[in-house]
Design a protein around this motif. Structure first.
Motif, PDB file in Angstrom:
ATOM      1  N   ASN A   1     -19.032  28.474  30.620  1.00 36.18           N
ATOM      2  CA  ASN A   1     -19.134  29.668  29.777  1.00 36.18           C
ATOM      3  C   ASN A   1     -19.469  30.850  30.681  1.00 36.18           C
ATOM      4  N   ALA A   2     -18.602  31.866  30.672  1.00 34.75           N
ATOM      5  CA  ALA A   2     -18.764  33.000  31.594  1.00 34.75           C
ATOM      6  C   ALA A   2     -18.805  34.339  30.879  1.00 34.75           C
ATOM      7  N   GLU A   3     -19.203  34.361  29.605  1.00 35.94           N
ATOM      8  CA  GLU A   3     -19.169  35.617  28.856  1.00 35.94           C
ATOM      9  C   GLU A   3     -20.222  36.623  29.316  1.00 35.94           C
ATOM     10  N   ASN A   4     -21.203  36.172  30.120  1.00 39.12           N
ATOM     11  CA  ASN A   4     -22.227  37.080  30.652  1.00 39.12           C
ATOM     12  C   ASN A   4     -22.126  37.228  32.172  1.00 39.12           C
ATOM     13  N   SER A   5     -21.008  36.821  32.742  1.00 37.27           N
ATOM     14  CA  SER A   5     -20.934  36.699  34.200  1.00 37.27           C
ATOM     15  C   SER A   5     -20.780  38.016  34.943  1.00 37.27           C
ATOM     16  N   HIS A   6     -20.171  39.037  34.309  1.00 36.15           N
ATOM     17  CA  HIS A   6     -19.984  40.320  34.982  1.00 36.15           C
ATOM     18  C   HIS A   6     -21.084  41.292  34.579  1.00 36.15           C
ATOM     19  N   GLU A   7     -22.026  41.471  35.465  1.00 38.47           N
ATOM     20  CA  GLU A   7     -23.145  42.401  35.251  1.00 38.47           C
ATOM     21  C   GLU A   7     -23.967  42.045  34.007  1.00 38.47           C
ATOM     22  N   GLY A   8     -23.878  40.819  33.564  1.00 35.07           N
ATOM     23  CA  GLY A   8     -24.640  40.367  32.404  1.00 35.07           C
ATOM     24  C   GLY A   8     -23.910  40.464  31.084  1.00 35.07           C
ATOM     25  N   PHE A   9     -22.746  41.147  31.075  1.00 40.66           N
ATOM     26  CA  PHE A   9     -22.001  41.337  29.829  1.00 40.66           C
ATOM     27  C   PHE A   9     -20.508  41.274  30.118  1.00 40.66           C
ATOM     28  N   GLY A  10     -19.828  40.272  29.585  1.00 38.85           N
ATOM     29  CA  GLY A  10     -18.392  40.147  29.779  1.00 38.85           C
ATOM     30  C   GLY A  10     -18.038  39.437  31.079  1.00 38.85           C
ATOM     31  N   THR A  11     -16.741  39.422  31.381  1.00 42.12           N
ATOM     32  CA  THR A  11     -16.263  38.796  32.608  1.00 42.12           C
ATOM     33  C   THR A  11     -15.081  39.589  33.134  1.00 42.12           C
ATOM     34  N   ASN A  12     -14.497  39.142  34.258  1.00 44.00           N
ATOM     35  CA  ASN A  12     -13.324  39.811  34.805  1.00 44.00           C
ATOM     36  C   ASN A  12     -12.427  38.805  35.525  1.00 44.00           C
ATOM     37  N   ARG A  13     -11.264  39.266  35.951  1.00 45.74           N
ATOM     38  CA  ARG A  13     -10.282  38.390  36.579  1.00 45.74           C
ATOM     39  C   ARG A  13     -10.825  37.725  37.836  1.00 45.74           C
ATOM     40  N   LYS A  14     -11.519  38.496  38.662  1.00 43.55           N
ATOM     41  CA  LYS A  14     -12.026  37.963  39.926  1.00 43.55           C
ATOM     42  C   LYS A  14     -12.968  36.792  39.682  1.00 43.55           C
ATOM     43  N   ILE A  15     -13.846  36.946  38.716  1.00 47.32           N
ATOM     44  CA  ILE A  15     -14.807  35.883  38.422  1.00 47.32           C
ATOM     45  C   ILE A  15     -14.087  34.649  37.890  1.00 47.32           C
ATOM     46  N   ILE A  16     -13.135  34.855  36.998  1.00 42.15           N
ATOM     47  CA  ILE A  16     -12.393  33.715  36.436  1.00 42.15           C
ATOM     48  C   ILE A  16     -11.658  32.956  37.530  1.00 42.15           C
ATOM     49  N   LYS A  17     -10.955  33.687  38.391  1.00 36.79           N
ATOM     50  CA  LYS A  17     -10.214  33.034  39.466  1.00 36.79           C
ATOM     51  C   LYS A  17     -11.145  32.309  40.428  1.00 36.79           C
ATOM     52  N   ASN A  18     -12.313  32.883  40.672  1.00 39.87           N
ATOM     53  CA  ASN A  18     -13.297  32.227  41.529  1.00 39.87           C
ATOM     54  C   ASN A  18     -13.755  30.908  40.912  1.00 39.87           C
ATOM     55  N   LEU A  19     -14.004  30.920  39.599  1.00 40.01           N
ATOM     56  CA  LEU A  19     -14.425  29.693  38.908  1.00 40.01           C
ATOM     57  C   LEU A  19     -13.340  28.625  38.990  1.00 40.01           C
ATOM     58  N   LEU A  20     -12.089  29.030  38.844  1.00 41.89           N
ATOM     59  CA  LEU A  20     -10.990  28.079  38.949  1.00 41.89           C
ATOM     60  C   LEU A  20     -10.948  27.458  40.339  1.00 41.89           C
ATOM     61  N   ASN A  21     -11.188  28.270  41.361  1.00 38.78           N
ATOM     62  CA  ASN A  21     -11.189  27.767  42.731  1.00 38.78           C
ATOM     63  C   ASN A  21     -12.336  26.788  42.995  1.00 38.78           C
ATOM     64  N   LEU A  22     -13.417  26.927  42.229  1.00 39.46           N
ATOM     65  CA  LEU A  22     -14.563  26.031  42.379  1.00 39.46           C
ATOM     66  C   LEU A  22     -14.345  24.689  41.689  1.00 39.46           C
ATOM     67  N   GLY A  23     -13.302  24.602  40.863  1.00 37.00           N
ATOM     68  CA  GLY A  23     -13.030  23.360  40.170  1.00 37.00           C
ATOM     69  C   GLY A  23     -13.137  23.436  38.667  1.00 37.00           C
ATOM     70  N   VAL A  24     -13.399  24.639  38.126  1.00 35.84           N
ATOM     71  CA  VAL A  24     -13.474  24.809  36.670  1.00 35.84           C
ATOM     72  C   VAL A  24     -12.059  24.779  36.088  1.00 35.84           C
ATOM     73  N   ASN A  25     -11.899  24.046  34.998  1.00 36.08           N
ATOM     74  CA  ASN A  25     -10.604  23.957  34.329  1.00 36.08           C
ATOM     75  C   ASN A  25     -10.442  24.972  33.205  1.00 36.08           C
ATOM     76  N   VAL A  26     -11.534  25.234  32.471  1.00 35.51           N
ATOM     77  CA  VAL A  26     -11.483  26.161  31.339  1.00 35.51           C
ATOM     78  C   VAL A  26     -12.740  27.019  31.322  1.00 35.51           C
ATOM     79  N   VAL A  27     -12.572  28.314  31.070  1.00 34.72           N
ATOM     80  CA  VAL A  27     -13.680  29.256  30.960  1.00 34.72           C
ATOM     81  C   VAL A  27     -13.798  29.666  29.492  1.00 34.72           C
ATOM     82  N   THR A  28     -14.990  29.483  28.915  1.00 34.47           N
ATOM     83  CA  THR A  28     -15.209  29.837  27.512  1.00 34.47           C
ATOM     84  C   THR A  28     -16.021  31.129  27.401  1.00 34.47           C
ATOM     85  N   GLY A  29     -16.122  31.653  26.163  1.00 34.54           N
ATOM     86  CA  GLY A  29     -16.798  32.925  25.964  1.00 34.54           C
ATOM     87  C   GLY A  29     -17.694  32.939  24.749  1.00 34.54           C
ATOM     88  N   GLY A  30     -17.911  34.159  24.214  1.00 34.31           N
ATOM     89  CA  GLY A  30     -18.817  34.324  23.084  1.00 34.31           C
ATOM     90  C   GLY A  30     -18.780  35.757  22.601  1.00 34.31           C
TER      91      GLY A  30
END
Length: 271
Positions: A41-70
């Protein structure tokens, strides 16, 4: 012994401290738990509120298959086009039609020769007045079960009672339901009678030197004055929280679920 698929879930990633913890420890935790499928779950990953492409792609590179939100999935509009184009980034399905992104998706796991479905929902108690998550879940699960009976649900909700109610509602229809949003991990992992693995809240991945990941001085001021103050992520005493579950591939029922906290709460004082 029945063949199982191992699913690792990373609780709400909050700001840079959460990203740092995920970058540093997630690959080793995936290896430790021999995880076949990873959700974060990465809905708070960008500055505490929301997310962005860079963060999502980084998570995928770490082995994450799906990113969820809220409820913060739509805070950063620049990610909307990405949400429309990809099924590995989800937002709660029960937001009204017309919003960017998908609320569920199904993914192949070649290693196990199975498919895993992921459904993202949001509660309504003490939260935004959106569509009913219970009836939305029924509709989505009927569609998803046409392709797979291994289904993981991230229910982003404030009220414990609503989460427990959703657990009973999903028992026998989904494999695992893990709650998010409160940022405080619960110790009530259990398996419901018809095989749903359940945890009220997975907790957060970020700084515990604050108030649910945010600067404690700002949080205290907000409560004392009753006036809005802009939150900033806290720093220090970082931890990674989440959940680990095993699901029987043949039946789609959960056979094991546990909360994960790394490295654990620091009981020493921090200025």
């Amino acid at each position: 012994m029945a063949d199982t698929i191992s699913i690792f879930f990373v609780g709400d990633i909050v700001g840079d401290p959460g990203i740092e913890m995920t970058n540093t420890f997630l690959p080793s935790l995936i290896k430790k738990y021999d995880a076949d499928f990873v959700i974060a779950n990465a809905e708070n990953s960008h500055e505490g509120f929301g997310t962005n492409r860079k963060i999502i792609k980084n998570l995928l590179n770490l082995g994450v298959n799906v990113v969820t939100g809220g409820d913060h999935s739509f805070d950063k509009w620049k990610v909307f086009d990405y949400m429309r184009e990809h099924d590995h980034i989800l937002r709660p399905l029960n937001y009204p039609k017309g919003n960017a992104g998908l609320g569920f998706s199904i993914h192949e796991v070649p290693k196990k020769n199975v498919k895993v479905g992921v459904l993202n929902l949001q509660g309504r108690t003490f939260m935004k007045a959106i569509d009913d998550p219970f009836s939305t879940a029924e509709w989505a699960l009927e569609k998803m079960r046409e392709e797979t009976h291994i289904i993981f649900v991230d229910f982003h909700a404030e009220a414990t009672a609503e989460k427990i109610s959703m657990g009973w509602h999903l028992d026998g229809k989904a494999s695992v339901m893990v709650g998010t949003h409160t940022h405080v991990q619960t110790n009530d992992a259990r398996i419901y009678p018809q095989g749903l693995g359940y945890l009220t809240d997975a907790g957060m991945t970020g700084s515990t030197n604050g108030v649910i990941g945010m600067d404690k001085k700002v949080a205290i001021k907000r409560f004392m004055t009753g006036v809005h103050q802009k939150y900033q992520p806290a720093s220090g005493d970082n931890q990674l929280c989440g959940a680990f579950a095993k699901v029987d591939i043949e039946t789609g029922k959960c056979v094991h679920i546990e909360p994960v906290t790394y490295p654990g709460l620091n009981n020493s004082a921090t200025d």
